[in-house]
Design an enzyme around this catalytic site. Structure first.
Site, PDB file in Angstrom:
ATOM      1  N   GLY A  69       0.627  -1.339  -0.108  1.00 30.33           N
ATOM      2  CA  GLY A  69      -0.051  -0.011  -0.046  1.00 30.33           C
ATOM      3  C   GLY A  69       0.890   1.201   0.112  1.00 30.33           C
ATOM      4  O   GLY A  69       2.059   1.137   0.149  1.00 30.33           O
ATOM      5  N   ASP A  70       0.188   2.417  -0.213  1.00 32.78           N
ATOM      6  CA  ASP A  70       1.009   3.785  -0.159  1.00 32.78           C
ATOM      7  C   ASP A  70       1.967   3.647  -1.278  1.00 32.78           C
ATOM      8  O   ASP A  70       2.798   4.419  -1.188  1.00 32.78           O
ATOM      9  CB  ASP A  70       1.605   3.942   1.140  1.00 32.78           C
ATOM     10  CG  ASP A  70       0.739   3.975   2.414  1.00 32.78           C
ATOM     11  OD1 ASP A  70      -0.114   4.659   2.270  1.00 32.78           O
ATOM     12  OD2 ASP A  70       1.053   3.076   3.443  1.00 32.78           O
ATOM     13  N   GLY A  82      -3.027   7.062  -5.974  1.00 33.33           N
ATOM     14  CA  GLY A  82      -3.690   8.330  -6.075  1.00 33.33           C
ATOM     15  C   GLY A  82      -3.078   9.335  -7.244  1.00 33.33           C
ATOM     16  O   GLY A  82      -3.817   9.766  -7.977  1.00 33.33           O
ATOM     17  N   GLY A 111      -5.704   6.550   1.787  1.00 41.12           N
ATOM     18  CA  GLY A 111      -4.952   8.079   1.941  1.00 41.12           C
ATOM     19  C   GLY A 111      -4.551   8.100   0.742  1.00 41.12           C
ATOM     20  O   GLY A 111      -3.109   8.115   0.709  1.00 41.12           O
ATOM     21  N   HIS A 112      -5.062   8.570  -0.327  1.00 42.91           N
ATOM     22  CA  HIS A 112      -4.499   9.051  -1.700  1.00 42.91           C
ATOM     23  C   HIS A 112      -4.069  10.328  -1.805  1.00 42.91           C
ATOM     24  O   HIS A 112      -5.030  11.205  -1.872  1.00 42.91           O
ATOM     25  CB  HIS A 112      -5.665   8.551  -2.854  1.00 42.91           C
ATOM     26  CG  HIS A 112      -5.488   6.946  -2.869  1.00 42.91           C
ATOM     27  ND1 HIS A 112      -6.346   6.226  -3.955  1.00 42.91           N
ATOM     28  CD2 HIS A 112      -5.194   6.021  -2.055  1.00 42.91           C
ATOM     29  CE1 HIS A 112      -6.222   5.071  -3.610  1.00 42.91           C
ATOM     30  NE2 HIS A 112      -5.458   4.762  -2.546  1.00 42.91           N
ATOM     31  N   ARG A 146     -23.900 -10.699   6.937  1.00 43.98           N
ATOM     32  CA  ARG A 146     -25.313 -10.344   6.335  1.00 43.98           C
ATOM     33  C   ARG A 146     -25.992  -9.638   7.326  1.00 43.98           C
ATOM     34  O   ARG A 146     -27.197  -9.748   7.462  1.00 43.98           O
ATOM     35  CB  ARG A 146     -26.223 -11.676   6.070  1.00 43.98           C
ATOM     36  CG  ARG A 146     -25.816 -12.154   4.586  1.00 43.98           C
ATOM     37  CD  ARG A 146     -24.724 -13.129   4.339  1.00 43.98           C
ATOM     38  NE  ARG A 146     -25.134 -14.694   5.090  1.00 43.98           N
ATOM     39  CZ  ARG A 146     -24.146 -15.521   5.422  1.00 43.98           C
ATOM     40  NH1 ARG A 146     -23.126 -15.307   5.022  1.00 43.98           N
ATOM     41  NH2 ARG A 146     -24.615 -16.541   5.731  1.00 43.98           N
ATOM     42  N   THR A 156      -3.518   9.090   6.186  1.00 43.52           N
ATOM     43  CA  THR A 156      -4.821   8.933   6.882  1.00 43.52           C
ATOM     44  C   THR A 156      -4.650   9.070   8.474  1.00 43.52           C
ATOM     45  O   THR A 156      -5.315   9.617   9.115  1.00 43.52           O
ATOM     46  CB  THR A 156      -5.324   7.604   6.536  1.00 43.52           C
ATOM     47  OG1 THR A 156      -5.981   7.518   5.357  1.00 43.52           O
ATOM     48  CG2 THR A 156      -6.758   7.370   7.584  1.00 43.52           C
ATOM     49  N   LYS A 169       8.301   7.931  -7.111  1.00 46.88           N
ATOM     50  CA  LYS A 169       9.275   8.396  -6.095  1.00 46.88           C
ATOM     51  C   LYS A 169      10.651   8.071  -6.211  1.00 46.88           C
ATOM     52  O   LYS A 169      11.492   7.764  -5.426  1.00 46.88           O
ATOM     53  CB  LYS A 169       9.198   8.011  -4.593  1.00 46.88           C
ATOM     54  CG  LYS A 169       7.573   8.571  -4.103  1.00 46.88           C
ATOM     55  CD  LYS A 169       7.275   8.284  -2.655  1.00 46.88           C
ATOM     56  CE  LYS A 169       7.307   9.894  -2.094  1.00 46.88           C
ATOM     57  NZ  LYS A 169       6.914   9.697  -0.360  1.00 46.88           N
ATOM     58  N   GLY A 225       8.812  13.062  -8.474  1.00 48.63           N
ATOM     59  CA  GLY A 225       8.348  14.236  -7.484  1.00 48.63           C
ATOM     60  C   GLY A 225       6.804  13.753  -7.242  1.00 48.63           C
ATOM     61  O   GLY A 225       6.141  13.342  -7.974  1.00 48.63           O
TER      62      GLY A 225
END
Length: 421
Positions: A12-13, A17, A40-41, A142, A298, A329, A412
């Site tokens: 993740g991360d 995004g 958290g995008h 359910r 987040t 990055k 960047g």
């Protein structure tokens, strides 16, 4: 029919995004297909820096419809806050839609999430505490409530009352204050009224775009190593962030997905607990974390950082069969003279390039090869040809080890700092 799934190929991360924001400038429909506001995008463009939790990163294209899909779990209160934040900054949210089959994250889910983490003690999962896991648990059992149910106030209040009665028994048994069902229902209905006709039947909407050969993006959350079935269980999310999950969570037939982009950082990061073989510690980790700004969008928690894990990224490719990968990055590595890459694991005295299950992965040691660094700033590069020769060599090695070509390179945080190859 260009339908593209954008999925995380690490823990993740990875920068999904940013990649979604770049591609969404030419998209007609962008769908978040799983997860909740634990995402958290971060997007940086000509309008500023934004941290999105529920709303797809296509929101900055005013011509694109942004659908929070049926595979997500939605906290209506935080969604309204996010809409207000965007509107206050001059971003129109008129094209945001919420699938009526998406399940709701309710206050008792948040309380139970945090309570569960507390009771796990030293074996906590490291969740964001946003109630996502308990909401998915109710969905599977359910007991969940879906977004469409807010349209029938009487029935909605009855279902809330019954659910709160059951959840209060658990909360009180652990010394927590009980919830007021009437107030909870009031809050949810007020938020739903703010959304109004944004809550829609997703399948006709999606079918309409597909029938017109529209450009569709499927935006995932978290990454392969946090997948419920294939990740480092139990240190995983409660949904499936793989490309296969994109089909189910968006309402897109699998055979229509024509492109699968795996997003990786040029190194590795993780938020939360569980095995992370290439993790760095001490001053070396601190220096990498500070240079890269590795803090959760987040939670604000410091991210765990490490060198690129080709075994994990290759594992993600095996599960998703990426058409191409995006490396973000790269500029963070500009200062390193030598850059280790984990190419295998050593486990029980033997080397393997397979991904062992969690209990064994906790014992695995990374086997590194070392690439020469370039020690030249890459942040101003806007073409592959403008990158240092050694940076290109590093990227070529990553591509070979993962098994998929590189189509995008981030140098960047800004949208413009993205090289399309």
């Amino acid at each position: 029919m260009p339908i593209t799934a954008i999925v995380g190929a690490q823990w993740g991360d990875e920068g999904k995004g940013k990649i979604t924001d770049v591609l969404a400038q030419d998209a007609d429909l962008v769908i978040r297909f799983q997860g909740g506001d634990n995402a958290g995008h971060t997007v940086v463009n000509d309008r500023g820096e934004f941290k999105l939790h529920l709303i797809p990163a296509g929101i900055f294209n005013p011509d694109a419809v942004n659908l929070i899909g049926p595979g997500t779990v939605v906290n209506l209160l935080t969604l309204v806050e996010e809409l207000d934040m965007l509107e206050a900054r001059g971003i129109s949210t008129a094209n945001v839609r919420v699938a009526d089959r998406a399940h709701l994250v309710l206050p008792y889910h948040v309380m139970l999430d945090r309570l569960d983490e507390r009771e796990r003690g030293r074996r906590k999962l490291g969740t964001t505490g946003r109630g996502v896991g308990p909401a998915y648990a109710d969905k599977v059992a359910r007991h969940g409530l879906q977004a469409y149910e807010v349209r029938d106030e009487r029935r909605f209040r009855e279902r809330i009352a019954r659910s709160v009665e059951l959840k209060n028994r658990i909360l009180e048994a652990y010394g927590e204050q009980p919830l007021d069902a009437g107030q909870l229902a009031d809050d949810q209905l007020e938020a739903a009224a703010r959304l109004g006709d944004r809550i829609v039947s997703a399948l006709p909407l999606v079918e309409d775009f597909v029938s017109r050969d529209a450009r569709v993006l499927l935006e995932g959350q978290l990454g392969a190593m946090r997948d419920l079935d294939w990740g480092i269980y139990p240190f995983v999310t409660s949904s499936n962030p793989l490309a296969g999950g994109a089909s189910i969570g968006a309402g897109i037939p699998p055979r229509l997905i024509t492109r699968v982009i795996g997003v990786v950082k040029a190194y590795s990061t993780a938020v939360g607990e569980g095995p992370f073989p290439t993790e760095l510690h001490g001053p070396e980790a601190d220096a990498l974390r500070e240079r890269a700004g590795e803090y959760g969008a987040t939670t604000g928690r410091p991210r765990r950082v490490g060198w690129f894990d080709a075994v994990a990224a290759r594992y993600a490719h095996r599960l998703n069969l990426f058409t191409d990968i995006a490396v973000t990055k790269l500029d963070v590595l500009d200062v390193h003279e030598r850059i280790p890459i984990a190419v295998r694991y050593r486990l029980n005295g033997m080397e393997t390039d397979d991904m062992p299950p969690t209990g064994l992965l906790e014992q695995a040691q990374p086997v590194y090869e070392t690439a020469p660094g370039w020690c030249v700033a890459t942040t101003s590069a806007r073409s592959r040809e403008a990158l240092p020769r050694r940076a290109l060599g590093y990227l070529d090695r990553v591509s070979t080890l993962v098994g998929a070509p590189i189509s995008m390179i981030g140098v960047g945080p800004e949208r413009k700092a993205t090289i399309l190859t």
